[in-house]
Design a protein around this motif. Structure first.
Motif, PDB file in Angstrom:
ATOM      1  N   THR A  68       0.769  -1.251   0.000  1.00 22.63           N
ATOM      2  CA  THR A  68       0.000   0.000   0.000  1.00 22.63           C
ATOM      3  C   THR A  68       0.798   1.298   0.000  1.00 22.63           C
ATOM      4  N   ALA A  69       2.039   1.282   0.406  1.00 26.93           N
ATOM      5  CA  ALA A  69       2.777   2.551   0.522  1.00 26.93           C
ATOM      6  C   ALA A  69       3.157   3.092  -0.858  1.00 26.93           C
ATOM      7  N   PRO A  70       2.910   4.370  -1.110  1.00 27.29           N
ATOM      8  CA  PRO A  70       3.365   4.964  -2.365  1.00 27.29           C
ATOM      9  C   PRO A  70       4.897   4.957  -2.440  1.00 27.29           C
ATOM     10  N   THR A  71       5.419   4.919  -3.643  1.00 26.04           N
ATOM     11  CA  THR A  71       6.863   4.973  -3.836  1.00 26.04           C
ATOM     12  C   THR A  71       7.420   6.220  -3.154  1.00 26.04           C
ATOM     13  N   GLY A  72       8.466   6.032  -2.385  1.00 22.00           N
ATOM     14  CA  GLY A  72       9.099   7.129  -1.666  1.00 22.00           C
ATOM     15  C   GLY A  72       8.499   7.442  -0.305  1.00 22.00           C
ATOM     16  N   GLN A  73       7.375   6.817   0.033  1.00 18.23           N
ATOM     17  CA  GLN A  73       6.695   7.095   1.303  1.00 18.23           C
ATOM     18  C   GLN A  73       7.076   6.034   2.347  1.00 18.23           C
ATOM     19  N   ARG A 115      10.981   1.934  -5.772  1.00 13.06           N
ATOM     20  CA  ARG A 115      10.654   1.771  -7.194  1.00 13.06           C
ATOM     21  C   ARG A 115       9.606   0.676  -7.307  1.00 13.06           C
ATOM     22  N   THR A 116       8.629   0.889  -8.178  1.00 18.50           N
ATOM     23  CA  THR A 116       7.588  -0.103  -8.422  1.00 18.50           C
ATOM     24  C   THR A 116       7.597  -0.450  -9.903  1.00 18.50           C
ATOM     25  N   TYR A 117       7.534  -1.733 -10.214  1.00 21.45           N
ATOM     26  CA  TYR A 117       7.513  -2.175 -11.608  1.00 21.45           C
ATOM     27  C   TYR A 117       6.815  -3.528 -11.674  1.00 21.45           C
ATOM     28  N   GLU A 118       6.643  -4.038 -12.873  1.00 26.96           N
ATOM     29  CA  GLU A 118       5.977  -5.312 -13.074  1.00 26.96           C
ATOM     30  C   GLU A 118       6.958  -6.320 -13.649  1.00 26.96           C
ATOM     31  N   GLY A 133       6.692 -10.314 -15.033  1.00 26.47           N
ATOM     32  CA  GLY A 133       5.847 -11.474 -15.296  1.00 26.47           C
ATOM     33  C   GLY A 133       4.402 -11.255 -14.906  1.00 26.47           C
ATOM     34  N   GLY A 134       3.923 -10.037 -15.026  1.00 26.03           N
ATOM     35  CA  GLY A 134       2.545  -9.725 -14.686  1.00 26.03           C
ATOM     36  C   GLY A 134       2.291  -9.451 -13.213  1.00 26.03           C
ATOM     37  N   ALA A 135       3.331  -9.564 -12.380  1.00 21.76           N
ATOM     38  CA  ALA A 135       3.167  -9.335 -10.942  1.00 21.76           C
ATOM     39  C   ALA A 135       3.871  -8.048 -10.540  1.00 21.76           C
ATOM     40  N   PRO A 136       3.274  -7.285  -9.607  1.00 20.32           N
ATOM     41  CA  PRO A 136       3.949  -6.073  -9.137  1.00 20.32           C
ATOM     42  C   PRO A 136       5.163  -6.427  -8.270  1.00 20.32           C
ATOM     43  N   CYS A 137       6.214  -5.650  -8.444  1.00 21.66           N
ATOM     44  CA  CYS A 137       7.427  -5.791  -7.637  1.00 21.66           C
ATOM     45  C   CYS A 137       7.780  -4.425  -7.079  1.00 21.66           C
ATOM     46  N   ARG A 138       8.397  -4.424  -5.900  1.00 16.92           N
ATOM     47  CA  ARG A 138       8.806  -3.189  -5.249  1.00 16.92           C
ATOM     48  C   ARG A 138      10.255  -3.307  -4.808  1.00 16.92           C
ATOM     49  N   GLU A 139      11.075  -2.378  -5.272  1.00  9.16           N
ATOM     50  CA  GLU A 139      12.393  -2.235  -4.670  1.00  9.16           C
ATOM     51  C   GLU A 139      12.172  -1.424  -3.404  1.00  9.16           C
ATOM     52  N   THR A 193      14.342  -6.270  -3.122  1.00 10.42           N
ATOM     53  CA  THR A 193      13.203  -6.273  -4.026  1.00 10.42           C
ATOM     54  C   THR A 193      12.243  -7.359  -3.569  1.00 10.42           C
ATOM     55  N   ALA A 194      10.959  -7.042  -3.540  1.00 10.85           N
ATOM     56  CA  ALA A 194       9.933  -8.019  -3.200  1.00 10.85           C
ATOM     57  C   ALA A 194       8.881  -7.999  -4.307  1.00 10.85           C
ATOM     58  N   CYS A 195       8.332  -9.181  -4.622  1.00  9.33           N
ATOM     59  CA  CYS A 195       7.293  -9.289  -5.648  1.00  9.33           C
ATOM     60  C   CYS A 195       6.080 -10.013  -5.071  1.00  9.33           C
ATOM     61  N   ARG A 196       4.893  -9.572  -5.512  1.00 10.39           N
ATOM     62  CA  ARG A 196       3.659 -10.214  -5.056  1.00 10.39           C
ATOM     63  C   ARG A 196       3.520 -11.557  -5.761  1.00 10.39           C
TER      64      ARG A 196
END
Length: 155
Positions: A90-95, A114-117, A119-125, A142-145
């Motif tokens: 839920t946290a916005p990038t940089g928050q 950083r947020t990116y996709e 393989g179709g899944a969201p990932c967050r650095e 980095t974590a991915c859903r």
């Protein structure tokens, strides 16, 4: 704040184990932290020296890493893992999202950078600043859903 150190790598490994669904009791967390810490400590130790010195450094690194990993693994409880996953979700990038565990008094701050996709899944650095047992550290990862909705640390 501290800079990137071997302890940071161990913390990232332990976080990966915690977010991958280790049990809520101390046993599985501690075991997972020990295993990850030992592997990462051995890998770090193998980068030191040469010949028989490298072997000794690998063994020492594995022992030290296993000990640190077990201690950090014990420090993250179910609430800490849930709060970390919630920040990824839920946290916005940089928050930054921060909390103090009321039982352990350990402090955490997770900031998605950083947020990116993939393989179709969201990932967050992310950057995680921690204060465990009075010892500050900073972890980058980095974590991915996953398909079940959980978050898994990828590195």
């Amino acid at each position: 704040m501290t800079t990137y150190r071997p302890f940071s790598i161990l913390m990232a490994g332990v976080l990966a184990v915690g977010l991958a669904g280790c049990g809520a009791t101390g046993g599985p967390r501690e075991t997972g932290g020990t295993v990850i810490g030992g592997v990462l400590g051995g890998a770090l130790g193998s980068q030191v020296g040469g010949g028989s010195g490298r072997t000794v450094a690998t063994v020492i690194g594995a022992l030290i890493g296993a000990n640190i990993g077990a201690n950090v693994g014990r420090s993250m409880d179910t609430t800490d893992r849930m709060r970390t996953a919630q920040a990824f979700e839920t946290a916005p990038t940089g928050q930054p999202t921060q909390w103090v565990n009321p039982d352990t008094r350990n402090q955490y701050q997770v900031t998605p950078t950083r947020t990116y996709e993939r393989g179709g899944a969201p990932c967050r650095e992310y950057t995680m600043q921690v204060m465990v047992g009075g010892r500050p550290d900073t972890v980058y990862g980095t974590a991915c859903r996953q398909s079940d909705g959980s978050w898994q640390v990828m590195n």
